[in-house]
Design a protein around this motif. Structure first.
Motif, PDB file in Angstrom:
ATOM      1  N   MET A 242     -15.194 -13.160 -28.452  1.00 46.75           N
ATOM      2  CA  MET A 242     -14.474 -12.544 -29.568  1.00 46.75           C
ATOM      3  C   MET A 242     -14.153 -11.078 -29.255  1.00 46.75           C
ATOM      4  O   MET A 242     -14.988 -10.370 -28.684  1.00 46.75           O
ATOM      5  N   GLY A 243     -12.929 -10.650 -29.604  1.00 40.62           N
ATOM      6  CA  GLY A 243     -12.516  -9.277 -29.331  1.00 40.62           C
ATOM      7  C   GLY A 243     -13.110  -8.301 -30.335  1.00 40.62           C
ATOM      8  O   GLY A 243     -13.986  -8.654 -31.132  1.00 40.62           O
ATOM      9  N   GLU A 244     -12.602  -7.096 -30.299  1.00 36.87           N
ATOM     10  CA  GLU A 244     -13.085  -6.045 -31.213  1.00 36.87           C
ATOM     11  C   GLU A 244     -12.766  -6.425 -32.662  1.00 36.87           C
ATOM     12  O   GLU A 244     -11.681  -6.935 -32.955  1.00 36.87           O
ATOM     13  N   LEU A 245     -13.728  -6.174 -33.524  1.00 40.06           N
ATOM     14  CA  LEU A 245     -13.513  -6.492 -34.940  1.00 40.06           C
ATOM     15  C   LEU A 245     -12.865  -5.317 -35.660  1.00 40.06           C
ATOM     16  O   LEU A 245     -13.394  -4.205 -35.638  1.00 40.06           O
ATOM     17  N   ALA A 246     -11.718  -5.570 -36.255  1.00 45.06           N
ATOM     18  CA  ALA A 246     -11.055  -4.518 -37.029  1.00 45.06           C
ATOM     19  C   ALA A 246     -11.691  -4.431 -38.414  1.00 45.06           C
ATOM     20  O   ALA A 246     -11.943  -3.345 -38.930  1.00 45.06           O
ATOM     21  N   ILE A 247     -11.933  -5.589 -38.997  1.00 47.83           N
ATOM     22  CA  ILE A 247     -12.549  -5.633 -40.340  1.00 47.83           C
ATOM     23  C   ILE A 247     -13.714  -6.613 -40.316  1.00 47.83           C
ATOM     24  O   ILE A 247     -13.600  -7.722 -39.774  1.00 47.83           O
ATOM     25  N   GLU A 248     -14.800  -6.188 -40.890  1.00 52.64           N
ATOM     26  CA  GLU A 248     -15.968  -7.056 -40.993  1.00 52.64           C
ATOM     27  C   GLU A 248     -16.496  -6.972 -42.424  1.00 52.64           C
ATOM     28  O   GLU A 248     -16.877  -5.900 -42.888  1.00 52.64           O
ATOM     29  N   ILE A 249     -16.463  -8.090 -43.101  1.00 55.44           N
ATOM     30  CA  ILE A 249     -16.899  -8.121 -44.505  1.00 55.44           C
ATOM     31  C   ILE A 249     -18.096  -9.056 -44.604  1.00 55.44           C
ATOM     32  O   ILE A 249     -18.034 -10.197 -44.131  1.00 55.44           O
ATOM     33  N   ARG A 250     -19.160  -8.569 -45.188  1.00 53.66           N
ATOM     34  CA  ARG A 250     -20.382  -9.375 -45.285  1.00 53.66           C
ATOM     35  C   ARG A 250     -20.792  -9.538 -46.741  1.00 53.66           C
ATOM     36  O   ARG A 250     -21.151  -8.572 -47.403  1.00 53.66           O
TER      37      ARG A 250
ATOM     38  N   VAL B  97      -8.399   5.723 -39.599  1.00 54.22           N
ATOM     39  CA  VAL B  97      -7.812   4.710 -38.709  1.00 54.22           C
ATOM     40  C   VAL B  97      -7.013   3.664 -39.474  1.00 54.22           C
ATOM     41  O   VAL B  97      -6.607   2.650 -38.897  1.00 54.22           O
ATOM     42  N   LEU B  98      -6.818   3.869 -40.762  1.00 52.22           N
ATOM     43  CA  LEU B  98      -6.036   2.871 -41.501  1.00 52.22           C
ATOM     44  C   LEU B  98      -4.870   3.493 -42.257  1.00 52.22           C
ATOM     45  O   LEU B  98      -4.895   4.666 -42.612  1.00 52.22           O
ATOM     46  N   GLY B  99      -3.872   2.664 -42.467  1.00 50.75           N
ATOM     47  CA  GLY B  99      -2.724   3.041 -43.289  1.00 50.75           C
ATOM     48  C   GLY B  99      -2.596   2.019 -44.398  1.00 50.75           C
ATOM     49  O   GLY B  99      -2.896   0.839 -44.205  1.00 50.75           O
ATOM     50  N   TYR B 100      -2.165   2.468 -45.563  1.00 53.88           N
ATOM     51  CA  TYR B 100      -2.155   1.568 -46.732  1.00 53.88           C
ATOM     52  C   TYR B 100      -0.827   1.629 -47.464  1.00 53.88           C
ATOM     53  O   TYR B 100      -0.303   2.710 -47.737  1.00 53.88           O
ATOM     54  N   LEU B 101      -0.307   0.470 -47.750  1.00 58.03           N
ATOM     55  CA  LEU B 101       0.889   0.365 -48.593  1.00 58.03           C
ATOM     56  C   LEU B 101       0.505  -0.426 -49.838  1.00 58.03           C
ATOM     57  O   LEU B 101       0.163  -1.602 -49.742  1.00 58.03           O
ATOM     58  N   PRO B 102       0.520   0.207 -51.024  1.00 62.43           N
ATOM     59  CA  PRO B 102       0.144  -0.536 -52.238  1.00 62.43           C
ATOM     60  C   PRO B 102       1.233  -1.510 -52.672  1.00 62.43           C
ATOM     61  O   PRO B 102       2.377  -1.423 -52.203  1.00 62.43           O
TER      62      PRO B 102
ATOM     63  N   ASP C  71      -0.398   7.205 -37.174  1.00 60.11           N
ATOM     64  CA  ASP C  71      -0.566   6.196 -36.139  1.00 60.11           C
ATOM     65  C   ASP C  71      -1.883   5.437 -36.290  1.00 60.11           C
ATOM     66  O   ASP C  71      -2.728   5.428 -35.371  1.00 60.11           O
ATOM     67  N   PRO C  72      -2.084   4.775 -37.437  1.00 59.77           N
ATOM     68  CA  PRO C  72      -3.366   4.088 -37.674  1.00 59.77           C
ATOM     69  C   PRO C  72      -3.495   2.804 -36.848  1.00 59.77           C
ATOM     70  O   PRO C  72      -2.493   2.204 -36.485  1.00 59.77           O
ATOM     71  N   LYS C  73      -4.749   2.420 -36.593  1.00 65.45           N
ATOM     72  CA  LYS C  73      -4.984   1.179 -35.840  1.00 65.45           C
ATOM     73  C   LYS C  73      -4.895  -0.028 -36.749  1.00 65.45           C
ATOM     74  O   LYS C  73      -4.651  -1.140 -36.300  1.00 65.45           O
ATOM     75  N   LEU C  74      -5.136   0.202 -38.033  1.00 66.52           N
ATOM     76  CA  LEU C  74      -5.139  -0.900 -39.003  1.00 66.52           C
ATOM     77  C   LEU C  74      -4.199  -0.582 -40.162  1.00 66.52           C
ATOM     78  O   LEU C  74      -4.207   0.528 -40.688  1.00 66.52           O
TER      79      LEU C  74
ATOM     80  N   LYS D  35      -1.298  -2.932 -33.220  1.00 65.50           N
ATOM     81  CA  LYS D  35      -1.941  -2.643 -34.501  1.00 65.50           C
ATOM     82  C   LYS D  35      -2.452  -3.932 -35.153  1.00 65.50           C
ATOM     83  O   LYS D  35      -1.886  -5.003 -34.930  1.00 65.50           O
ATOM     84  N   THR D  36      -3.476  -3.773 -35.953  1.00 64.15           N
ATOM     85  CA  THR D  36      -3.988  -4.892 -36.745  1.00 64.15           C
ATOM     86  C   THR D  36      -3.356  -4.780 -38.125  1.00 64.15           C
ATOM     87  O   THR D  36      -3.291  -3.679 -38.677  1.00 64.15           O
ATOM     88  N   ILE D  37      -2.903  -5.896 -38.651  1.00 68.70           N
ATOM     89  CA  ILE D  37      -2.250  -5.834 -39.963  1.00 68.70           C
ATOM     90  C   ILE D  37      -2.883  -6.862 -40.902  1.00 68.70           C
ATOM     91  O   ILE D  37      -2.934  -8.049 -40.596  1.00 68.70           O
ATOM     92  N   LEU D  38      -3.380  -6.345 -42.003  1.00 71.37           N
ATOM     93  CA  LEU D  38      -3.895  -7.210 -43.069  1.00 71.37           C
ATOM     94  C   LEU D  38      -2.845  -7.201 -44.174  1.00 71.37           C
ATOM     95  O   LEU D  38      -2.535  -6.150 -44.730  1.00 71.37           O
TER      96      LEU D  38
END
Lengths: 271, 286
Positions: B1-9, B83-88, B158-161, B191-194
């Motif tokens: 498994m590669g690098e985890l951008a988001i980890e929710i537990r 490291v994140l950018g957000y669009l509501p 220039d966010p990664k996520l 970039k990782t995009i959620l």
């Protein structure tokens, strides 16, 4: 460096937003109108007494309209960020909540500084013209122009306390109207708080005395800024530098405490 | 498994409702891992917990229980927000600012150094195709333009996520298609995009993996191909077959031990039809 730039960015935008609103100009025009009108109250005595009236009336205008403007602007410019959800995009960026609050505070204070400078400037010009037109030989010393600006500075400090209190209320309020009402109530309590301070010494029941003491500590005594009678006109006693500096420090301490409380609340607030 | 951008537990979020403090559960023990470099889609009906999950990742609300991490940093921390950018979902901006002024403001808030600011603004405007409207007040922007400038502000540092909450809500199909292309290009930059959306067709084409939520719980999660492929089946699209030809194909399938499940005319999607029609009309006029 980064934090300062963030604070300045929020401050600049807050100020820009404020001066784009008609309300600021309406209050400013009302203030200018009242100052201009003060000289035309002919039923009052001419000469020195007229000048005292003009100074008192002008100080009252600055105090009254400034209080309305600072509460309306602080509430609007802070709470609208929450209500319009612009705070969501903003706080998703790497900015500290405290820097955001500070930026808002300084933006409003910049607005109030412009307001105070304009009104004090107009006051100075009008009094200068009126003094020159008086049928008296010795005009020097009829008006202490420097004290007009000192009054402006002290009122600006008082506006700072009110602005910080508005941000504190806005940090937990759930509606714009609530923020406005509570902020005005806060001002009222602050203005009348000296009554509690005076009655405090007469209370013999210890728990009640402590309660009044705590109450007197939570709210600033805004009455101490009502120094209009001591400034401006020929017979005014003036303020010593020590008293003026003490008043500025008093305002700074209360504003700082309220800003810290606003930050503490705002950081915990779920948006 | 590669690098985890988001980890929710085991994320749980209750909202108090009313004076009595009754709790409404928005997220119910959600656990999720999102690898870096993916386009990850969040699907679900209204109120399923998509926006709540995003707000938790941004630190706008706090979990009642559980934890979330972004590139190993605690969600909501300054480091994570860097490291994140957000669009509501519905971007509300200062209507009196021009597009460029807005981006300048957000670049300062994002901590973009002064010397890099202009280049970053131009780059973000270019990425969303808003260079020509950058000098106009936001009050004159259409819904699609607001979404684009909103996306630009998310890209400034220039966010990664990127966390995009229904980026195509209220946007016409052409604009939706355009935003889809931007998202794909961003993935190309690593970039990782959620992203969350109700446009299932677009999500199907766009996402590498999707999760379906309902009532705050994760119902299913996986790669789009794995979730949509019916095990052991194959689809053939044929053109120009007459009745005898079809009979021959059916017989061949039977002879090979297969079972013909369904015969239906091949259809294109409505969004594909719309895009093609508009494109043809535009090309015809030019």
């Amino acid at each position: 460096m980064l934090r300062l730039d963030q604070i300045l960015a929020v401050c600049g935008l807050t100020f820009t937003e404020a001066v784009r609103q008609k309300f600021f100009y309406i209050v400013l025009l009302m203030g200018a109108g009242m100052l201009l009108g003060a000289g035309y109250f002919q039923q009052f005595d001419f000469g020195v007494d007229e000048l005292k009236f003009v100074i008192d009336f002008s100080f009252g205008t600055l105090f009254f309209l400034g209080s309305i403007l600072v509460i309306a602007a602080s509430t609007q410019l802070f709470y609208s960020e929450i209500e319009n959800r612009t705070a969501h995009t903003l706080l998703a960026k790497p900015i500290r909540h405290f820097d955001f609050i500070l930026g808002k505070f300084f933006g409003v204070q910049l607005l109030m500084l412009i307001f105070v400078i304009l009104l004090c400037g107009l006051m100075t010009v009008l009094l200068f013209l009126r003094v020159r037109a008086l049928p008296v030989v010795e005009v020097d010393g009829l008006v202490h122009y420097g004290e007009i600006w000192l009054y402006g500075l002290l009122q600006w400090a008082r506006f700072g306390v009110l602005s910080a209190a508005c941000l504190l209320v806005g940090s937990f309020a759930r509606s714009y109207l609530y923020t406005m009402m509570v902020s005005f109530l806060f001002m009222l309590v602050g203005q009348l708080q000296y009554i509690a301070r005076e009655s405090h010494s007469e209370i013999t029941w210890l728990p009640l005395r402590w309660l009044v003491q705590v109450f007197a500590g939570i709210f600033p005594n805004l009455q101490i800024f009502n120094v209009g009678d001591q400034l401006g006109h020929m017979n005014a006693t003036g303020l010593t530098s020590l008293i003026a500096i003490s008043m500025l420090l008093y305002a700074a301490v209360y504003a700082w405490v309220y800003l810290c409380l606003a930050w503490w609340n705002f950081k915990r607030r779920e948006l | 498994m590669g690098e985890l951008a988001i980890e929710i537990r085991n994320l749980l979020k209750d909202f108090p409702v009313g004076m009595r403090g009754k709790q409404v559960r928005a997220l119910d023990g959600l656990s999720l891992e999102i690898e870096a470099g993916q386009i990850y889609g969040l699907l679900g009906p209204n109120g399923c917990g998509k926006s709540t999950m995003m707000k938790l990742l941004l630190g706008l609300i706090r979990p009642s229980r559980g934890a979330a991490h972004i590139f190993g940093m605690h969600a909501g921390s300054l480091g994570a927000r860097r490291v994140l950018g957000y669009l509501p979902e519905v971007p509300h901006f200062y209507r009196f600012l021009t597009g460029r002024e807005l981006l300048n403001y957000y670049s300062r808030i994002s901590g973009v150094p002064r010397r890099e600011r202009e280049a970053q603004i131009m780059c973000a405007l270019g990425q969303v195709g808003m260079e020509s409207a950058a000098s106009r007040c936001l009050g004159t922007y259409s819904k699609g333009m607001l979404q684009r400038i909103g996306l630009a502000q998310a890209l400034l540092h220039d966010p990664k996520l990127l966390i995009l909450d229904e980026p195509t809500a209220g946007v016409d199909p052409e604009g939706t298609d355009g935003i889809g292309k931007i998202i794909r290009a961003l993935k190309g930059q690593g970039k990782t995009i959620l992203v969350s959306s109700h446009l299932l067709g677009q999500m199907e084409r766009l996402c590498d993996r999707v999760a379906i939520l309902n009532k705050g719980r994760l119902l299913c999660e996986g790669s789009v191909d794995d979730l949509l492929t019916r095990e052991g089946t194959a689809a053939f699209v044929a053109n120009g077959l007459d009745a005898s030809g079809r009979s021959a194909v059916e017989a061949a399938i039977e002879a090979a031990g297969g079972e013909l499940c369904e015969v239906a005319p091949a259809r294109r999607g409505l969004d594909a039809l719309f895009s093609r029609t508009i494109k043809e009309e535009t090309e015809g006029m030019s």
